[in-house]
Design a protein around this motif. Structure first.
Motif, PDB file in Angstrom:
ATOM      1  N   THR A 211      93.210  61.899  50.511  1.00  0.00           N
ATOM      2  CA  THR A 211      94.894  62.245  50.498  1.00  0.00           C
ATOM      3  C   THR A 211      94.768  62.739  48.871  1.00  0.00           C
ATOM      4  O   THR A 211      96.301  62.330  48.070  1.00  0.00           O
ATOM      5  CB  THR A 211      95.035  61.155  50.638  1.00  0.00           C
ATOM      6  OG1 THR A 211      94.220  60.098  50.890  1.00  0.00           O
ATOM      7  CG2 THR A 211      95.016  61.109  52.516  1.00  0.00           C
ATOM      8  N   THR A 212      93.962  61.902  48.059  1.00  0.00           N
ATOM      9  CA  THR A 212      93.824  62.524  46.196  1.00  0.00           C
ATOM     10  C   THR A 212      94.143  63.454  46.100  1.00  0.00           C
ATOM     11  O   THR A 212      94.797  63.821  45.137  1.00  0.00           O
ATOM     12  CB  THR A 212      92.665  60.674  46.122  1.00  0.00           C
ATOM     13  OG1 THR A 212      93.444  59.635  46.647  1.00  0.00           O
ATOM     14  CG2 THR A 212      92.969  61.026  44.276  1.00  0.00           C
ATOM     15  N   LEU A 213      92.869  64.163  46.563  1.00  0.00           N
ATOM     16  CA  LEU A 213      92.679  65.537  46.029  1.00  0.00           C
ATOM     17  C   LEU A 213      93.288  66.452  45.657  1.00  0.00           C
ATOM     18  O   LEU A 213      93.922  67.376  45.077  1.00  0.00           O
ATOM     19  CB  LEU A 213      91.176  65.912  46.024  1.00  0.00           C
ATOM     20  CG  LEU A 213      90.386  67.200  45.099  1.00  0.00           C
ATOM     21  CD1 LEU A 213      90.484  66.916  43.886  1.00  0.00           C
ATOM     22  CD2 LEU A 213      88.740  67.397  45.586  1.00  0.00           C
ATOM     23  N   TYR A 214      93.605  66.681  47.682  1.00  0.00           N
ATOM     24  CA  TYR A 214      94.344  67.631  48.150  1.00  0.00           C
ATOM     25  C   TYR A 214      95.964  68.322  47.274  1.00  0.00           C
ATOM     26  O   TYR A 214      95.915  69.339  46.654  1.00  0.00           O
ATOM     27  CB  TYR A 214      94.452  67.973  49.231  1.00  0.00           C
ATOM     28  CG  TYR A 214      95.402  68.948  49.941  1.00  0.00           C
ATOM     29  CD1 TYR A 214      94.083  70.042  50.813  1.00  0.00           C
ATOM     30  CD2 TYR A 214      96.339  69.313  50.313  1.00  0.00           C
ATOM     31  CE1 TYR A 214      95.015  70.396  51.712  1.00  0.00           C
ATOM     32  CE2 TYR A 214      97.004  70.139  50.828  1.00  0.00           C
ATOM     33  CZ  TYR A 214      96.131  71.967  51.161  1.00  0.00           C
ATOM     34  OH  TYR A 214      96.454  72.237  51.784  1.00  0.00           O
ATOM     35  N   PRO A 215      96.338  66.950  46.908  1.00  0.00           N
ATOM     36  CA  PRO A 215      97.918  67.290  46.629  1.00  0.00           C
ATOM     37  C   PRO A 215      97.258  67.820  45.026  1.00  0.00           C
ATOM     38  O   PRO A 215      98.353  68.415  43.783  1.00  0.00           O
ATOM     39  CB  PRO A 215      98.450  66.608  46.370  1.00  0.00           C
ATOM     40  CG  PRO A 215      97.300  64.789  47.567  1.00  0.00           C
ATOM     41  CD  PRO A 215      96.738  65.886  46.959  1.00  0.00           C
ATOM     42  N   ALA A 216      96.360  67.066  44.695  1.00  0.00           N
ATOM     43  CA  ALA A 216      96.105  67.126  43.079  1.00  0.00           C
ATOM     44  C   ALA A 216      95.808  68.893  42.982  1.00  0.00           C
ATOM     45  O   ALA A 216      95.940  68.981  41.544  1.00  0.00           O
ATOM     46  CB  ALA A 216      94.975  66.590  42.575  1.00  0.00           C
TER      47      ALA A 216
END
Length: 156
Positions: A104-109
């Motif tokens: 949930t942190t890396l995917y949107p970035a």
């Protein structure tokens, strides 16, 4: 804020779509981005790997990260295919590193990066990662890694 970050130790350039696909198929809320000194990059679901070691290759003194699943180490069957996904045509330069991320942190970035390729500047497993387009580095995003699960280790 970016100027205050420590120097980059490892740089990864890879296809944005391939990294997003690897996270989508990880079947875990946490993934581990593995790089090797040989320049390869892979993504695993964090619960798939519990033992990590650095081993020398040849006489050059280069070190590569070697993952051993807990089931393989115990002499049982290896994890299901797809548990570790090699990212084709990814290039890593610098020391081997394993960094844990909440999807949930890396995917949107990564999803918001511009262009087909992204560049990840890795400092250490406990430091922010700078994510930017490999084509146009003006749009930058910081993503904070998470702590590994208690049974896992990381290499610096």
């Amino acid at each position: 804020m970016l100027a205050a970050l420590a120097p980059v130790r490892t740089r990864v350039v890879l296809a944005r779509a391939a990294l997003l696909d690897a996270m989508e198929h990880a079947d875990s809320p946490t993934v581990v981005l593995h790089t090797t000194c040989a320049g390869t990059v892979s993504v695993t679901a964090s619960s798939s790997w519990t033992e990590r070691a650095l081993t020398g290759t040849g006489t050059t003194g280069d070190f590569v990260a070697q993952e051993i699943s807990s089931t393989a180490a115990a002499g049982r069957e290896a994890p299901e295919p797809g548990a570790a996904q090699h990212i084709p045509q990814a290039r890593a330069t610098g020391p081997a590193m394993a960094i844990h991320f909440a999807v949930t942190t890396l995917y949107p970035a990564v999803a918001t990066a511009v262009g087909p390729d992204v560049m990840l500047d890795l400092i250490a497993p406990d430091q922010p990662v700078l994510i930017r387009s490999a084509d146009d580095g003006d749009l930058s995003t910081l993503a904070m890694p998470c702590k590994p699960e208690p049974a896992e280790e990381t290499s610096r």
